[in-house]
Design an enzyme around this catalytic site. Structure first.
Site, PDB file in Angstrom:
ATOM      1  N   ALA A  88       0.847  -1.203   0.000  1.00 61.85           N
ATOM      2  CA  ALA A  88       0.000   0.000   0.000  1.00 61.85           C
ATOM      3  C   ALA A  88       0.884   1.256   0.000  1.00 61.85           C
ATOM      4  O   ALA A  88       0.603   2.213  -0.731  1.00 61.85           O
ATOM      5  CB  ALA A  88      -0.921  -0.006   1.214  1.00 61.85           C
ATOM      6  N   ASP A 136      -4.370  -8.681  -4.538  1.00 65.39           N
ATOM      7  CA  ASP A 136      -3.684  -9.982  -4.436  1.00 65.39           C
ATOM      8  C   ASP A 136      -3.342 -10.325  -2.984  1.00 65.39           C
ATOM      9  O   ASP A 136      -2.322 -10.943  -2.715  1.00 65.39           O
ATOM     10  CB  ASP A 136      -2.430 -10.000  -5.316  1.00 65.39           C
ATOM     11  CG  ASP A 136      -1.394  -8.977  -4.879  1.00 65.39           C
ATOM     12  OD1 ASP A 136      -1.729  -8.102  -4.057  1.00 65.39           O
ATOM     13  OD2 ASP A 136      -0.248  -9.058  -5.340  1.00 65.39           O
ATOM     14  N   LYS A 152       4.756 -11.793 -21.245  1.00 67.70           N
ATOM     15  CA  LYS A 152       5.461 -10.552 -20.901  1.00 67.70           C
ATOM     16  C   LYS A 152       6.801 -10.528 -21.649  1.00 67.70           C
ATOM     17  O   LYS A 152       7.263 -11.557 -22.135  1.00 67.70           O
ATOM     18  CB  LYS A 152       5.690 -10.498 -19.385  1.00 67.70           C
ATOM     19  CG  LYS A 152       4.404 -10.169 -18.646  1.00 67.70           C
ATOM     20  CD  LYS A 152       4.569 -10.117 -17.154  1.00 67.70           C
ATOM     21  CE  LYS A 152       5.570  -9.103 -16.681  1.00 67.70           C
ATOM     22  NZ  LYS A 152       5.549  -8.981 -15.195  1.00 67.70           N
ATOM     23  N   GLU A 178      -6.696 -13.380  -6.163  1.00 69.92           N
ATOM     24  CA  GLU A 178      -5.941 -13.468  -7.418  1.00 69.92           C
ATOM     25  C   GLU A 178      -5.712 -14.951  -7.726  1.00 69.92           C
ATOM     26  O   GLU A 178      -5.238 -15.695  -6.869  1.00 69.92           O
ATOM     27  CB  GLU A 178      -4.589 -12.761  -7.287  1.00 69.92           C
ATOM     28  CG  GLU A 178      -3.781 -12.836  -8.582  1.00 69.92           C
ATOM     29  CD  GLU A 178      -2.368 -12.246  -8.442  1.00 69.92           C
ATOM     30  OE1 GLU A 178      -2.172 -11.103  -8.847  1.00 69.92           O
ATOM     31  OE2 GLU A 178      -1.487 -12.953  -7.913  1.00 69.92           O
ATOM     32  N   GLU A 209      12.817 -18.009 -12.751  1.00 75.15           N
ATOM     33  CA  GLU A 209      12.961 -16.576 -13.055  1.00 75.15           C
ATOM     34  C   GLU A 209      12.829 -15.751 -11.778  1.00 75.15           C
ATOM     35  O   GLU A 209      13.554 -14.783 -11.558  1.00 75.15           O
ATOM     36  CB  GLU A 209      11.888 -16.172 -14.080  1.00 75.15           C
ATOM     37  CG  GLU A 209      12.080 -14.788 -14.669  1.00 75.15           C
ATOM     38  CD  GLU A 209      11.395 -13.687 -13.888  1.00 75.15           C
ATOM     39  OE1 GLU A 209      11.679 -12.519 -14.156  1.00 75.15           O
ATOM     40  OE2 GLU A 209      10.580 -13.995 -12.985  1.00 75.15           O
TER      41      GLU A 209
HETATM   42  P1  GTP Z   1       1.739  -6.620  -8.672  1.00 77.99           P
HETATM   43  O1  GTP Z   1       1.183  -5.268  -8.349  1.00 77.99           O
HETATM   44  O2  GTP Z   1       3.196  -6.781  -8.415  1.00 77.99           O
HETATM   45  O3  GTP Z   1       0.961  -7.700  -7.983  1.00 77.99           O
HETATM   46  O4  GTP Z   1       1.596  -6.835 -10.222  1.00 77.99           O
HETATM   47  P2  GTP Z   1       0.434  -6.442 -11.219  1.00 77.99           P
HETATM   48  O5  GTP Z   1      -0.671  -5.798 -10.505  1.00 77.99           O
HETATM   49  O6  GTP Z   1       1.028  -5.735 -12.386  1.00 77.99           O
HETATM   50  O7  GTP Z   1      -0.140  -7.848 -11.635  1.00 77.99           O
HETATM   51  P3  GTP Z   1       0.379  -8.996 -12.606  1.00 77.99           P
HETATM   52  O8  GTP Z   1      -0.893  -9.717 -12.919  1.00 77.99           O
HETATM   53  O9  GTP Z   1       1.205  -8.532 -13.744  1.00 77.99           O
HETATM   54  O10 GTP Z   1       1.311  -9.896 -11.665  1.00 77.99           O
HETATM   55  C1  GTP Z   1       0.825 -10.455 -10.506  1.00 77.99           C
HETATM   56  C2  GTP Z   1       1.677 -11.617 -10.044  1.00 77.99           C
HETATM   57  O11 GTP Z   1       2.053 -12.480 -11.135  1.00 77.99           O
HETATM   58  C3  GTP Z   1       3.009 -11.274  -9.415  1.00 77.99           C
HETATM   59  O12 GTP Z   1       2.846 -10.937  -8.069  1.00 77.99           O
HETATM   60  C4  GTP Z   1       3.791 -12.576  -9.608  1.00 77.99           C
HETATM   61  O13 GTP Z   1       3.375 -13.564  -8.674  1.00 77.99           O
HETATM   62  C5  GTP Z   1       3.334 -13.022 -10.976  1.00 77.99           C
HETATM   63  N1  GTP Z   1       4.210 -12.460 -12.019  1.00 77.99           N
HETATM   64  C6  GTP Z   1       3.951 -11.412 -12.829  1.00 77.99           C
HETATM   65  N2  GTP Z   1       4.970 -11.180 -13.661  1.00 77.99           N
HETATM   66  C7  GTP Z   1       5.925 -12.091 -13.372  1.00 77.99           C
HETATM   67  C8  GTP Z   1       7.240 -12.354 -13.888  1.00 77.99           C
HETATM   68  O14 GTP Z   1       7.736 -11.676 -14.785  1.00 77.99           O
HETATM   69  N3  GTP Z   1       7.920 -13.390 -13.341  1.00 77.99           N
HETATM   70  C9  GTP Z   1       7.407 -14.163 -12.352  1.00 77.99           C
HETATM   71  N4  GTP Z   1       8.159 -15.171 -11.883  1.00 77.99           N
HETATM   72  N5  GTP Z   1       6.182 -13.940 -11.845  1.00 77.99           N
HETATM   73  C10 GTP Z   1       5.448 -12.915 -12.326  1.00 77.99           C
HETATM   74 MG    MG Z   2       1.199  -9.426  -6.741  1.00 84.53          MG
END
Ligand code: GTP
Ligand code: MG
Length: 229
Positions: free
Chosen positions: A80, A98, A138, A165, A180
């Site tokens: 936050a 999440d 991505k 989530e 990764e």
């Molecule tokens: P956050 O605010 O960090 O939660 O990301 P966001 O709101 O942009 O959401 P997104 O759906 O892109 O990613 C949410 C979750 O997916 C992350 O907290 C990771 O658990 C997973 N994730 C997203 N991108 C990656 C990545 O490049 N590598 C890995 N290993 N996990 C990822």
């Molecule tokens: Mg997250």
């Protein structure tokens, strides 16, 4: 005779008020965290029902593995602050989606969409957001299907819609994402270019494997049951 303790002074009154307010806050935080635990439990029950039903009726389960996690109150607060959201529970509820997380690992790419459809189609599940990193990986190669869903949690005095989530991915995508993640943390986010490229190639290889395994599986299914079945 009046006991001095029966006439608390202003300072004592203030202290008692503060303690009562802190108790109230602690109770609110407990209820807040519990709502996410209950939402996770509800979703896990739905997922387990699908898994068991598939295994017993179709002799095959599209779900290989399920895991879940709840962000800690410290983790929630950090996020936050990092994202500049208001530091009060209602604001956090609206902005951080999440806090409750579920990861479903499937055998094949088509299964990830099948599970998405089966969960999204349930009457009490509302899909608030979908990010399809399988169709559009991505830049680093990350693949997964992300859903933010809301599910009503019935508590003693209210019905609370709670967000969860859900990440749905194949075994190969999960393998890649765990490595990764480790590499990203090892280098504190500044992954050397050569490794970034290697990871991208590994993601392509994982995707080729997914496609090949699914084709193989489809061929076997098309041939029907073995002679001695
Ligand atoms: P956050 O605010 O960090 O939660 O990301 P966001 O709101 O942009 O959401 P997104 O759906 O892109 O990613 C949410 C979750 O997916 C992350 O907290 C990771 O658990 C997973 N994730 C997203 N991108 C990656 C990545 O490049 N590598 C890995 N290993 N996990 C990822
Ligand atoms: Mg997250």
């Amino acid at each position: 005779m009046t006991d001095a303790l029966d006439q608390p002074d202003d300072a004592a009154n203030t202290a008692l008020g503060t303690i009562a307010a802190m108790r109230e806050l602690k109770l609110e935080l407990t209820r807040f965290m519990m709502s996410y635990k209950f939402a996770t439990d509800e979703m896990l029950t739905k997922i387990n029902i699908l898994k068991e039903e598939f295994s017993s009726i179709h002799d095959y389960s599209p779900i290989e593995h399920v895991s879940s996690r709840l962000k800690s109150p410290e983790g929630i607060l950090k996020k936050a602050i990092r994202k500049g959201h208001p530091l009060e529970l209602d604001g956090i509820r609206d902005n951080i989606q999440d806090i409750a997380g579920i990861r479903i690992t499937c055998s094949f790419i088509s299964d990830t969409y099948r599970i998405r459809d089966l969960l999204a189609g349930q009457r009490d599940v509302t899909v608030l957001q979908e990010k399809d990193y399988i169709r559009e990986p991505k830049a680093n190669g990350y693949q997964s299907l992300h859903l933010i869903v809301a599910i009503p949690v019935f508590m003693s005095d209210r019905v609370q819609p709670v967000t969860v989530e859900i990440q749905i991915r194949t075994i190969a995508m999960d393998f890649w994402a765990s490595l990764e993640h480790k590499i990203f943390y090892k280098y504190n986010g500044a992954v050397p270019d050569t490794l970034v490229e290697d990871l991208r190639q590994a993601a392509d290889a994982a995707n080729r494997l997914d496609v090949q395994m699914e084709l193989l599986h489809d061929q076997v299914v098309a041939r029907g049951p073995a002679a001695d079945d």
